[in-house]
Each structure stands twice: as structure tokens, then as C-alpha cells.
Design a protein around this motif. Structure first.
Motif, PDB file in Angstrom:
ATOM      1  N   ALA A  99      -4.256   7.597  39.107  1.00 40.59           N
ATOM      2  CA  ALA A  99      -3.168   7.045  38.362  1.00 40.59           C
ATOM      3  C   ALA A  99      -3.492   6.628  36.740  1.00 40.59           C
ATOM      4  N   ALA A 100      -4.642   6.310  36.731  1.00 43.80           N
ATOM      5  CA  ALA A 100      -5.210   5.843  35.313  1.00 43.80           C
ATOM      6  C   ALA A 100      -6.769   6.040  35.236  1.00 43.80           C
ATOM      7  N   VAL A 101      -7.131   6.396  33.944  1.00 49.35           N
ATOM      8  CA  VAL A 101      -8.725   6.459  33.987  1.00 49.35           C
ATOM      9  C   VAL A 101      -8.784   6.102  32.349  1.00 49.35           C
ATOM     10  N   ASP A 102      -9.426   5.121  32.232  1.00 50.06           N
ATOM     11  CA  ASP A 102      -9.590   4.467  31.261  1.00 50.06           C
ATOM     12  C   ASP A 102     -11.136   3.986  30.908  1.00 50.06           C
ATOM     13  N   VAL A 103     -11.727   4.004  29.590  1.00 50.49           N
ATOM     14  CA  VAL A 103     -12.996   3.917  29.204  1.00 50.49           C
ATOM     15  C   VAL A 103     -13.107   2.817  28.187  1.00 50.49           C
ATOM     16  N   VAL A 104     -13.855   1.769  28.377  1.00 52.97           N
ATOM     17  CA  VAL A 104     -14.023   0.895  27.507  1.00 52.97           C
ATOM     18  C   VAL A 104     -15.363   0.655  26.885  1.00 52.97           C
ATOM     19  N   ALA A 105     -15.676   0.152  25.636  1.00 55.49           N
ATOM     20  CA  ALA A 105     -16.911   0.336  25.131  1.00 55.49           C
ATOM     21  C   ALA A 105     -17.970  -0.744  25.928  1.00 55.49           C
ATOM     22  N   SER A 106     -17.470  -1.977  25.961  1.00 59.49           N
ATOM     23  CA  SER A 106     -18.322  -3.067  26.850  1.00 59.49           C
ATOM     24  C   SER A 106     -17.179  -4.041  27.672  1.00 59.49           C
ATOM     25  N   THR A 107     -17.683  -4.456  28.729  1.00 53.91           N
ATOM     26  CA  THR A 107     -17.173  -5.412  29.524  1.00 53.91           C
ATOM     27  C   THR A 107     -18.056  -6.207  30.267  1.00 53.91           C
ATOM     28  N   GLY A 108     -17.708  -7.525  30.923  1.00 49.43           N
ATOM     29  CA  GLY A 108     -18.610  -8.087  31.650  1.00 49.43           C
ATOM     30  C   GLY A 108     -18.914  -7.345  32.841  1.00 49.43           C
ATOM     31  N   SER A 109     -17.846  -6.997  33.908  1.00 49.02           N
ATOM     32  CA  SER A 109     -18.054  -6.254  35.021  1.00 49.02           C
ATOM     33  C   SER A 109     -16.710  -5.306  35.250  1.00 49.02           C
TER      34      SER A 109
END
Length: 269
Positions: free
Chosen positions: A18-28
Motif C-alpha cells: 500500500a505504501a513504501v517510504d524511506v526516511v533518513a533516520s528514526t528511532g525504530s
């Protein structure tokens, strides 16, 4: 260092998620999707991070997630066809998907019950899996996969039993582009999870159990199982059942079924 191509992943995986997202940084990524689940995020939502600052493995252990070295991803699933009690077998599904990818890129890998993938002749850990059911509203679960792709570039603490860490690249992988590896992994997981879901979470009916048994290095090993209540169980790993539970022939006689625990391979059988 090349980042993960979110647009390329969405195009290549169209119709699967349904969705594919990429983030630079996150906790978990698991924590992020657990929160998203309570806000109504869709079935088969994927979140990938270039880096995790508070990655978590089993029993709240930290998972090393150095920037740009691996795949740190989670998938939110809402398998309404599957009973809540059967969600634990998703670790088997995810483990087989990771092994599929290792085989595709030429890396010898095996599975260690319940949630590790070991690679290379030394059987070092290259991936870990954490499935977390969400007991609110409809049946939902977040499956997290941490896969070391490139050389780790730092000292990573050994796992339970002194299990060292490794990566696909360190084991001679023919493909180390993280976007390509992510596409392979998500496609393999999609294929296997759909079979699992159609079978109501039954690994045998899904045609996955015998395959898992063939690739599970834990079976036939003398093991020590560290149980969630702090006790330990010593014996020989005998089988994995249709719910993904491990059965152990206990030292001194008898057989015990284990749903959760940390397994240490005492010595090869």
C-alpha cells in the motif's frame, strides 16, 4: 554512499504494498509503524530507514543500525484471515524471505530459530527479525527485519551465545546495492506472506514448514533455550511445528514445546 531509492522501490513493487517510504533516520521503524497502525495505516505499509538510533531486537536488546550499512525495514500487516494466536509464525515467513535473498545474491545462509539468519561458513548473524502483534482493534502485526548488507565498519556486539555479526558483502554477495536488495527482500516477503495468509497462518498448509525445516540449522543441535521467565531449557532441538514453535527433547527425557526464547547452539550435532 548511495541512498535507498524510494521511488524506484515503489515502481518496482507496484501492486504489492500500500505504501513504501524511506526516511533518513528514526528511532525504530517498528515503533513508528506500531504508532501508525493505531492511526489507521493500511495493510502492507512499509517503512525503511537509512539509520535507526534506537533499533530493537528480541527481549528489548539493541540492534546495531549504522547509517547506510544495511536494510532496516518494517512492514505493517492486517491479516484478518489469520487468528491472533497464529501471528508468531510470521518470523518463519520473514526468515525464509531473507534466506531467499541471500540465495539470490550467492550467499550461503541458514535459519536459526526463532528469528535469526546466519551466513557464511562461520554461521555469523547477518539478519534479525522482530514480529510484534498489536492487540488493539483488528488483527495487526508489525514485522521488522534488520539485514546487514555492506561491511559494518564498526565493532558490533556479539549476540546471545557469542554469535558474531556479518553482512552479505562480507560473505561475497554478488549484489550489494541496497535498493536492489530491498526490492528482492520485499518481493520475496510478499510472495511468502500471501501464501501464509491464504492458509490462515498455518505453515504446513502454506507449504512453508518443510522448507523451513530444511534450512533451519537449529534442528538436530544441542541447545540451551533462555526462556522469557528467566529459566533455561537444555536439550536437543527436535522439530518446528505448524505454528512456528520449537520442540526440544529435554535432557533427562521428555519433550517440551517452546513458543519464545533465545536459543544458543551448544555444539553442532
Amino acid at each position: 554512499m548511495t541512498g535507498i531509492d524510494a521511488a524506484g522501490l515503489r515502481a518496482g513493487l507496484a501492486g504489492r504494498y500500500a505504501a513504501v517510504d524511506v526516511v533518513a533516520s528514526t528511532g525504530s521503524t517498528n515503533a513508528d509503524l506500531r504508532e501508525a497502525a493505531t492511526s489507521g495505516a493500511a495493510d502492507r505499509t512499509v517503512l525503511i530507514a537509512e539509520e535507526q538510533t534506537a533499533g530493537v531486537g528480541r527481549r528489548a536488546r539493541s540492534w546495531s543500525s549504522p547509517k547506510g550499512a544495511g536494510l532496516y525495514l518494517s512492514v505493517l500487516l492486517r491479516p484478518r484471515e489469520v487468528a491472533f494466536s497464529a501471528l508468531g509464525s510470521l518470523s518463519v515467513v520473514a526468515g525464509l524471505a531473507v534466506r531467499d535473498v541471500a540465495a539470490r545474491v550467492g550467499v550461503d545462509a541458514v535459519l536459526k530459530w526463532p528469528n535469526d539468519v546466519l551466513a557464511g561458513p562461520a554461521r555469523a548473524k547477518c539478519a534479525g527479525i522482530l514480529a510484534e502483534a498489536i492487540a488493539a482493534g483488528d488483527v495487526s502485526v508489525v514485522v521488522g527485519i534488520g539485514l546487514n548488507v555492506l561491511p559494518l565498519g564498526q565493532d558490533v556486539p556479539a549476540g546471545p551465545g557469542g554469535l558474531p555479526a556479518t553482512s552479505l558483502a562480507e560473505q561475497g554477495a554478488t549484489v550489494t546495492d541496497r535498493t536492489e536488495v530491498a526490492a528482492l527482500l520485499l518481493a520475496a516477503f510478499d510472495d511468502r506472506e500471501r501464501r501464509w495468509r491464504l492458509a490462515g497462518g498455518d505453515l504446513t498448509a502454506a507449504g512453508l514448514l518443510d522448507e523451513y525445516r530444511r534450512h533451519c540449522a537449529t534442528l538436530g543441535q544441542d541447545v540451551r533455550v533462555e526462556l522469557p521467565d528467566g529459566k533455561s531449557l537444555v536439550g536437543r532441538a527436535a522439530d518446528v511445528d505448524a505454528a512456528g514453535q520449537l520442540t526440544v527433547d529435554v535432557a533427562g527425557g521428555g519433550r517440551q514445546t517452546v513458543f519464545a526464547g533465545d536459543v544458543v547452539h551448544v555444539r553442532p550435532a
